[in-house]
Write a protein that holds these residues in place. Structure first.
Motif, PDB file in Angstrom:
ATOM      1  N   LEU A 340      39.001 -38.153 -20.215  1.00 16.47           N
ATOM      2  CA  LEU A 340      38.783 -36.674 -19.654  1.00 16.47           C
ATOM      3  C   LEU A 340      38.749 -36.667 -18.358  1.00 16.47           C
ATOM      4  O   LEU A 340      38.757 -35.550 -17.253  1.00 16.47           O
ATOM      5  N   ILE A 341      38.673 -38.378 -17.779  1.00 22.16           N
ATOM      6  CA  ILE A 341      37.943 -37.988 -16.033  1.00 22.16           C
ATOM      7  C   ILE A 341      39.799 -38.057 -15.285  1.00 22.16           C
ATOM      8  O   ILE A 341      39.941 -37.684 -14.942  1.00 22.16           O
ATOM      9  N   ARG A 342      40.030 -38.657 -16.294  1.00 19.48           N
ATOM     10  CA  ARG A 342      42.077 -38.536 -15.497  1.00 19.48           C
ATOM     11  C   ARG A 342      42.409 -37.426 -15.891  1.00 19.48           C
ATOM     12  O   ARG A 342      43.599 -36.631 -15.214  1.00 19.48           O
ATOM     13  N   ALA A 343      41.802 -36.146 -17.075  1.00 19.71           N
ATOM     14  CA  ALA A 343      42.630 -35.127 -17.243  1.00 19.71           C
ATOM     15  C   ALA A 343      42.263 -34.073 -15.412  1.00 19.71           C
ATOM     16  O   ALA A 343      43.440 -33.842 -15.556  1.00 19.71           O
ATOM     17  N   ILE A 344      40.902 -33.817 -15.088  1.00 15.31           N
ATOM     18  CA  ILE A 344      40.144 -33.384 -14.475  1.00 15.31           C
ATOM     19  C   ILE A 344      41.144 -33.593 -12.714  1.00 15.31           C
ATOM     20  O   ILE A 344      41.294 -33.208 -11.952  1.00 15.31           O
ATOM     21  N   GLU A 345      41.297 -35.370 -12.550  1.00 16.65           N
ATOM     22  CA  GLU A 345      42.293 -35.901 -11.677  1.00 16.65           C
ATOM     23  C   GLU A 345      43.208 -35.402 -11.321  1.00 16.65           C
ATOM     24  O   GLU A 345      44.462 -34.705 -10.569  1.00 16.65           O
ATOM     25  N   ASP A 346      44.262 -35.410 -12.939  1.00 11.67           N
ATOM     26  CA  ASP A 346      45.588 -34.751 -12.746  1.00 11.67           C
ATOM     27  C   ASP A 346      46.211 -33.820 -12.305  1.00 11.67           C
ATOM     28  O   ASP A 346      46.110 -33.478 -11.827  1.00 11.67           O
ATOM     29  N   VAL A 347      44.429 -32.529 -13.325  1.00 15.88           N
ATOM     30  CA  VAL A 347      44.959 -31.231 -12.558  1.00 15.88           C
ATOM     31  C   VAL A 347      44.564 -30.858 -11.087  1.00 15.88           C
ATOM     32  O   VAL A 347      44.954 -30.113  -9.687  1.00 15.88           O
ATOM     33  N   LEU A 348      43.727 -31.581 -10.318  1.00 14.87           N
ATOM     34  CA  LEU A 348      43.318 -31.538  -9.096  1.00 14.87           C
ATOM     35  C   LEU A 348      44.357 -31.860  -7.993  1.00 14.87           C
ATOM     36  O   LEU A 348      44.373 -31.142  -6.887  1.00 14.87           O
ATOM     37  N   ALA A 349      45.004 -33.167  -8.561  1.00 13.71           N
ATOM     38  CA  ALA A 349      45.944 -33.552  -7.946  1.00 13.71           C
ATOM     39  C   ALA A 349      47.070 -33.081  -8.228  1.00 13.71           C
ATOM     40  O   ALA A 349      48.139 -32.878  -7.018  1.00 13.71           O
ATOM     41  N   GLY A 350      47.407 -31.951  -8.687  1.00 10.18           N
ATOM     42  CA  GLY A 350      48.439 -31.384  -8.939  1.00 10.18           C
ATOM     43  C   GLY A 350      49.678 -32.127  -9.753  1.00 10.18           C
ATOM     44  O   GLY A 350      50.856 -31.890  -9.431  1.00 10.18           O
ATOM     45  N   GLU A 351      49.124 -33.210 -10.446  1.00 16.25           N
ATOM     46  CA  GLU A 351      50.099 -34.019 -10.542  1.00 16.25           C
ATOM     47  C   GLU A 351      49.554 -33.474 -12.465  1.00 16.25           C
ATOM     48  O   GLU A 351      51.038 -33.496 -12.606  1.00 16.25           O
ATOM     49  N   ALA A 352      49.745 -32.486 -13.022  1.00 17.44           N
ATOM     50  CA  ALA A 352      49.779 -32.298 -14.216  1.00 17.44           C
ATOM     51  C   ALA A 352      49.084 -30.936 -14.415  1.00 17.44           C
ATOM     52  O   ALA A 352      47.916 -30.314 -13.425  1.00 17.44           O
ATOM     53  N   THR A 353      49.405 -29.587 -14.881  1.00 17.33           N
ATOM     54  CA  THR A 353      49.064 -28.173 -15.113  1.00 17.33           C
ATOM     55  C   THR A 353      47.685 -28.667 -16.117  1.00 17.33           C
ATOM     56  O   THR A 353      46.956 -29.433 -17.483  1.00 17.33           O
ATOM     57  N   PRO A 354      47.009 -27.770 -15.971  1.00 20.40           N
ATOM     58  CA  PRO A 354      45.972 -27.862 -16.369  1.00 20.40           C
ATOM     59  C   PRO A 354      46.239 -28.036 -18.470  1.00 20.40           C
ATOM     60  O   PRO A 354      45.791 -29.125 -19.253  1.00 20.40           O
ATOM     61  N   GLU A 355      47.276 -27.228 -18.693  1.00 21.01           N
ATOM     62  CA  GLU A 355      47.834 -26.842 -20.207  1.00 21.01           C
ATOM     63  C   GLU A 355      48.128 -28.669 -20.741  1.00 21.01           C
ATOM     64  O   GLU A 355      47.595 -28.820 -21.716  1.00 21.01           O
ATOM     65  N   GLN A 356      48.829 -29.408 -19.419  1.00 17.66           N
ATOM     66  CA  GLN A 356      49.406 -30.851 -19.962  1.00 17.66           C
ATOM     67  C   GLN A 356      48.341 -31.970 -20.010  1.00 17.66           C
ATOM     68  O   GLN A 356      48.730 -32.421 -20.449  1.00 17.66           O
ATOM     69  N   ALA A 357      47.277 -31.677 -18.782  1.00 16.26           N
ATOM     70  CA  ALA A 357      46.471 -32.601 -18.809  1.00 16.26           C
ATOM     71  C   ALA A 357      45.729 -32.527 -20.152  1.00 16.26           C
ATOM     72  O   ALA A 357      45.201 -33.199 -20.903  1.00 16.26           O
ATOM     73  N   ALA A 358      44.982 -30.811 -20.938  1.00 12.95           N
ATOM     74  CA  ALA A 358      44.752 -31.180 -21.932  1.00 12.95           C
ATOM     75  C   ALA A 358      44.915 -31.169 -23.229  1.00 12.95           C
ATOM     76  O   ALA A 358      44.503 -32.253 -23.817  1.00 12.95           O
ATOM     77  N   SER A 359      46.382 -31.134 -23.289  1.00 13.61           N
ATOM     78  CA  SER A 359      46.739 -31.772 -24.171  1.00 13.61           C
ATOM     79  C   SER A 359      47.242 -33.620 -24.178  1.00 13.61           C
ATOM     80  O   SER A 359      47.042 -33.758 -26.028  1.00 13.61           O
ATOM     81  N   ALA A 360      47.407 -33.395 -23.019  1.00 13.15           N
ATOM     82  CA  ALA A 360      47.734 -35.538 -23.202  1.00 13.15           C
ATOM     83  C   ALA A 360      45.923 -35.908 -23.326  1.00 13.15           C
ATOM     84  O   ALA A 360      45.724 -36.486 -24.307  1.00 13.15           O
ATOM     85  N   ALA A 361      44.812 -35.063 -23.438  1.00 17.68           N
ATOM     86  CA  ALA A 361      43.643 -35.325 -23.236  1.00 17.68           C
ATOM     87  C   ALA A 361      43.701 -35.553 -24.678  1.00 17.68           C
ATOM     88  O   ALA A 361      42.817 -36.568 -25.248  1.00 17.68           O
ATOM     89  N   ALA A 362      44.042 -34.984 -25.631  1.00 12.78           N
ATOM     90  CA  ALA A 362      43.688 -33.780 -26.776  1.00 12.78           C
ATOM     91  C   ALA A 362      44.489 -35.178 -27.531  1.00 12.78           C
ATOM     92  O   ALA A 362      43.605 -36.012 -28.706  1.00 12.78           O
ATOM     93  N   SER A 363      45.716 -35.611 -27.275  1.00 12.12           N
ATOM     94  CA  SER A 363      46.522 -36.746 -28.333  1.00 12.12           C
ATOM     95  C   SER A 363      45.671 -38.151 -28.100  1.00 12.12           C
ATOM     96  O   SER A 363      45.125 -38.679 -28.772  1.00 12.12           O
ATOM     97  N   ALA A 364      44.967 -37.766 -26.812  1.00 12.87           N
ATOM     98  CA  ALA A 364      44.993 -40.022 -26.788  1.00 12.87           C
ATOM     99  C   ALA A 364      43.029 -40.029 -27.097  1.00 12.87           C
ATOM    100  O   ALA A 364      42.415 -40.863 -27.690  1.00 12.87           O
ATOM    101  N   ILE A 365      42.806 -38.832 -26.794  1.00 12.63           N
ATOM    102  CA  ILE A 365      41.335 -39.290 -28.214  1.00 12.63           C
ATOM    103  C   ILE A 365      41.187 -38.707 -29.037  1.00 12.63           C
ATOM    104  O   ILE A 365      40.403 -40.045 -29.114  1.00 12.63           O
ATOM    105  N   ARG A 366      42.521 -38.739 -29.478  1.00  8.08           N
ATOM    106  CA  ARG A 366      42.372 -38.226 -31.421  1.00  8.08           C
ATOM    107  C   ARG A 366      42.880 -40.163 -31.854  1.00  8.08           C
ATOM    108  O   ARG A 366      42.590 -40.541 -32.555  1.00  8.08           O
TER     109      ARG A 366
END
Length: 369
Positions: A340-366
């Motif tokens: 989750l921390i990585r998702a926040i960092e990627d979004v705030l740094a502009g390295e991923a859209t919220p949708e991209q970061a959320a999808s990657a995070a949800a997949s990694a968590i599963r």
């Protein structure tokens, strides 16, 4: 008896031992204080001692409830005996406290105290507290939010907002909805773009640091833990409290709690341990300890005693705790926090859209299942 170092109040320990001795004059108590977590903490000590020297195990402990499932799986703690005291006490607790000590619906420990999360703000600078993130944006004041690696508070704050957005949470951190998570990450980006969570505060690693930033005047609003507010409360004049602003204004909080757990499997010693727990929750000793420790009670009647001087504050805490969610106790939650921390960092740094970061995070968590 093993308790956390933060629980080792001289006044409380003295009152507890004396009160217990009045009931059991022939029984001696040895109080050992250890850190709740870490290599030399209570959990690691129990795990290391049980296989090699089970006779050195304590009879009863105070434990962070995030570790209860692990200790149950290792057969280190067992359910309290269903005696008169235990069977009659459960209705006195807030729901989150019972959920926090339950493993597959079995109540494995007796709730003791808790910390919750809420917002503080400078009442001299802000007339009305923001209830949702749109209002928070319009306040045009800096908001102290944990946005850096540290004790996991950064992920906890995101999870809390996710719960408010998703509208339900059954404690399964391995089954997060990616669309709801994306919506929350979008709000983080909006707050950052609006300057509400500026770069000056993105080094905050914990709720304690958020409190310090607020207290130093670096932010006019802050996401804090009740324990920090409680500690400073007698000296505060302009600081107001309020529910945390959320995506839709739905108030929500997480409660981190601690509990008494019985380790001994000897029936006679279990009864003595239960008597000690009953003594620990008695009015005089419990109230004294809460006053010294700045933690919150997990029983409404005890909350009434410790906030008798401030009815509005009592009502606020009572509503928050009555609707609080227990802190996740999954053994993989630290890994979930990192994702989750990585998702926040990627979004705030502009390295991923919220949708991209959320999808990657949800997949990694599963994948942690």
């Amino acid at each position: 008896m093993v308790i956390g170092e933060q629980d080792d109040s001289p006044t409380y320990a003295s009152l507890l031992v004396e009160a217990f001795a009045d009931k059991h004059p022939d029984v001696q108590i040895e109080v050992i204080a250890k850190a709740h977590d870490g290599p030399a903490g209570i959990v690691q000590s129990l795990l290391a001692t049980q296989p090699v020297a089970p006779w050195r195990m304590p009879d009863v402990i105070v434990i962070d409830t995030v570790h209860i499932a692990q200790l149950v799986n290792q057969q280190i703690i067992a359910p309290p005996p269903n005696n008169h005291f235990i069977s009659g006490i459960w209705d006195s607790f807030y729901p989150f406290a019972i959920n926090a000590v339950s493993v597959e619906e079995a109540r494995m420990a007796v709730p003791f105290y808790a910390d919750i999360q809420f917002m503080v703000y400078n009442g001299a600078m802000i007339e009305s507290h923001p209830r949702n993130w749109d209002e928070l944006t319009r306040v045009e004041r800096q908001y102290a939010l944990p946005l850096a690696h540290g004790d996991g508070s950064m992920a906890d704050a995101l999870l809390l907002q996710y719960i408010a957005r998703w509208g339900r949470y059954e404690g399964d951190v391995l089954d997060l909805d990616s669309q709801a998570l994306a919506s929350v990450l979008q709000q983080y980006r909006r707050l950052s773009e609006a300057g509400v969570i500026p770069r000056a505060t993105d080094s905050l690693t914990s709720l304690e640091e958020c409190w310090r930033a607020y207290f130093a005047g670096d932010a006019m609003l802050a996401h804090v833990s009740s324990v920090d507010y409680q500690r400073a409360r007698p000296t505060l004049q302009r600081t107001h409290y309020a529910p945390l602003p959320t995506h839709n204004g739905h108030p929500v909080t997480l409660a981190r709690s601690w509990a008494w757990a019985i380790v001994t499997d000897d029936p006679e010693r279990q009864e003595l341990a239960t008597s000690l727990i009953a003594t620990a929750l008695q009015d005089e000793s419990y109230t004294a300890w809460l006053a010294e420790s700045h933690h919150l009670p997990v029983q409404p009647r005890a909350l009434t005693r410790v906030t008798a001087d401030d009815e509005p504050y009592r009502d606020f805490l009572d509503e928050q705790m009555a609707n609080a969610y227990p802190y996740p106790n999954s053994k993989v939650y630290p890994q979930v926090q990192e994702i989750l921390i990585r998702a926040i960092e990627d979004v705030l740094a502009g390295e991923a859209t919220p949708e991209q970061a959320a999808s990657a995070a949800a997949s990694a968590i599963r994948m942690l299942r």
